[in-house]
Enzyme design. Structure first.
Site, PDB file in Angstrom:
ATOM      1  N   LYS A   1      45.708  37.975  51.727  1.00 31.74           N
ATOM      2  CA  LYS A   1      44.441  38.310  52.385  1.00 31.74           C
ATOM      3  C   LYS A   1      44.452  37.905  53.873  1.00 31.74           C
ATOM      4  CE  LYS A   1      42.250  40.156  48.888  1.00 31.74           C
ATOM      5  NZ  LYS A   1      42.999  40.029  47.640  1.00 31.74           N
TER       6      LYS A   1
HETATM    7  C1  LIG Z   1      42.158  39.978  46.175  1.00 31.75           C
HETATM    8  C2  LIG Z   1      40.915  40.562  45.600  1.00 31.75           C
HETATM    9  C3  LIG Z   1      40.146  39.908  44.624  1.00 31.75           C
HETATM   10  C4  LIG Z   1      40.560  38.676  43.897  1.00 31.75           C
HETATM   11  O1  LIG Z   1      41.126  37.694  44.586  1.00 31.75           O
HETATM   12  P1  LIG Z   1      42.153  36.614  43.968  1.00 31.75           P
HETATM   13  O2  LIG Z   1      41.965  35.507  44.957  1.00 31.75           O
HETATM   14  O3  LIG Z   1      43.520  37.202  44.038  1.00 31.75           O
HETATM   15  O4  LIG Z   1      41.710  36.263  42.614  1.00 31.75           O
HETATM   16  C5  LIG Z   1      38.961  40.483  44.227  1.00 31.75           C
HETATM   17  N1  LIG Z   1      38.549  41.647  44.729  1.00 31.75           N
HETATM   18  C6  LIG Z   1      39.259  42.317  45.644  1.00 31.75           C
HETATM   19  C7  LIG Z   1      38.737  43.599  46.182  1.00 31.75           C
HETATM   20  C8  LIG Z   1      40.479  41.818  46.089  1.00 31.75           C
HETATM   21  O5  LIG Z   1      41.190  42.515  46.968  1.00 31.75           O
END
Ligand SMILES: *Cc1c(COP(=O)(O)O)cnc(C)c1O
Length: 397
Positions: free
Chosen positions: A186
């Site tokens: 992210k």
């Molecule tokens: C990455 C993501 C999540 C979940 O995040 P994690 O930290 O990997 O559990 C939820 N929603 C979206 C749209 C994402 O891209």
């Protein structure tokens, strides 16, 4: 988008503070920490940057969704409306709460189609969960109006649009609650981590308790705390929060780099009449973590995928054919491959999902190509990439 590309001294410094005192947990051990409270500090920083009253860090973005749904009182018998194009965490968190995910069409924003949302509302609907996919946002004015009219809660999954805004307000801060992920890919990473942000003080108290086994967090003796509610463990560690603190100090730079790189690629592709771009409800607020465009037909978009490969271009997806992000390939959901028995309500709610059709989503998704915008590209690399993308697309037209 991935913040790990620019991992460096700021993150190492914050981490060293924690390593030197050895308190890896965010609660307690006051005397040993030499004044370092990395999780608390990151929460205050997120509140400041997002203009919200409360931030509750969690162990992941999925955990943040679990916590947000819990504090919103979502559970058995409730329905949560979510988009057909998203990350699997959307339905995972809804199902973990005991509620039923109701999947609806997306539109040319690549996010929830407000008309499809309104058509899917039943007496059991409790929450509308837009997912701001690939850097840009859902039509929040329309969704807010629908929620108000039908007395529903709005939960923004802004995990992929960190730093974006809508009409001057930060994405994630506009609904009743919003979530971000700080997983490794992210815009801002903690390694693993997430956050729930909200202006609702009741939600904030409950998020604080729920994410730590229901602890009331009163006083300084953890063993003597009471448990006003049932909870789970969705805590972030001090190590992860420390990485996030280092990363967030560079947030403005990250977003500026994304916007600059995105601008170069978008301008280049605009010279091709066959290429159209996703609709961005507030273009100024695009976090620009991705550049998403459409070809006139699915066949042409498949050809672009091949041409990109031939021209050495990486980091792009046609999510129609992707196992993670679109209903089409979610056989484990359609077949309800649960390790344990699901409630009758949930089974009833998901009964027709295998046969549910998404013609509008299929159209946009099959013609879409989404390109990741990296932080580490040099200006020359972006220009070169833009030229190669244009050459590749023109080669198949
Ligand atoms: C990455 C993501 C999540 C979940 O995040 P994690 O930290 O990997 O559990 C939820 N929603 C979206 C749209 C994402 O891209």
């Amino acid at each position: 988008m991935p913040g790990f590309e620019l991992f460096g001294d700021a993150e190492r410094k914050e981490l060293n503070d924690v390593l030197e005192n050895g308190v890896l947990m965010r609660y307690g051990f006051d005397g040993m920490r030499n004044g370092h409270w990395k999780a608390k500090e990151l929460e205050r920083e997120l509140e400041r940057r997002f203009g919200v009253k409360h931030a509750q860090l969690t162990s992941s973005g999925t955990a943040a969704l679990n916590v947000a749904l819990a504090v919103m009182g979502v559970g058995a018998g409730d329905e949560v409306i979510m988009p057909s194009f998203t990350f699997v965490a959307s339905f995972e968190s809804i199902m973990a709460s005991g509620a039923t995910p109701v999947l609806v069409e997306i539109d040319d924003t690549l996010t929830l189609d407000p008309a499809a949302v309104e058509a899917a509302i039943t007496e059991n609907t409790k929450v509308v969960m837009p997912v701001h996919m690939c850097g840009s946002m859902a039509d929040l004015d329309a969704l807010k109006a629908i929620c108000k009219k039908h007395n529903l809660l709005l939960l923004e999954d802004a995990c992929q649009a960190f730093g974006g805004s809508y009409k001057g307000e930060m994405l994630g801060s506009i609904g009743d609650a919003g979530t971000f992920s700080f997983d490794f890919v992210k815009t801002i990473t903690c390694g693993e981590g997430g956050v729930v942000i909200t202006n609702n003080s009741d939600y904030a108290v409950h998020a604080d308790q729920y994410s730590d086994h229901g602890h009331d967090h009163l006083g300084s003796d953890r063993g003597a705390e009471t448990h006003p509610i049932l909870g789970y463990n969705y805590r972030i560690s001090e190590l992860h929060a420390a990485v996030g603190l280092g990363q967030i100090s560079k947030m403005d730079d990250f977003i500026a780099i994304q916007r600059r790189n995105h601008g170069v690629l978008k301008q280049a592709l605009s010279s091709i009449p066959e290429v159209t771009f996703r609709r961005v409800p507030d273009p100024e607020g695009d976090s620009c973590g991705f550049l998403s465009f459409f070809m006139p037909t699915a066949e042409l978009s498949n050809k672009v995928v091949d041409a990109f490969k031939e021209h050495g271009i990486d980091a792009y997806w046609n999510y129609y054919n992707n196992n993670w992000h679109y209903i089409r390939r979610w056989d484990h959901l359609k077949d309800m491959k649960s390790l344990f028995p699901l409630s009758d309500q949930l089974k009833e709610g998901l009964k027709n999902i295998r046969n549910q059709e998404f013609p509008q989503s299929d159209d946009f998704m099959s013609r879409n190509i989404s390109c990741l915008i990296k932080l580490s590209w040099t200006e020359d690399e972006v220009k070169d990439r833009a030229e190669r993308m244009v050459t590749a697309i023109k080669s198949i037209l």
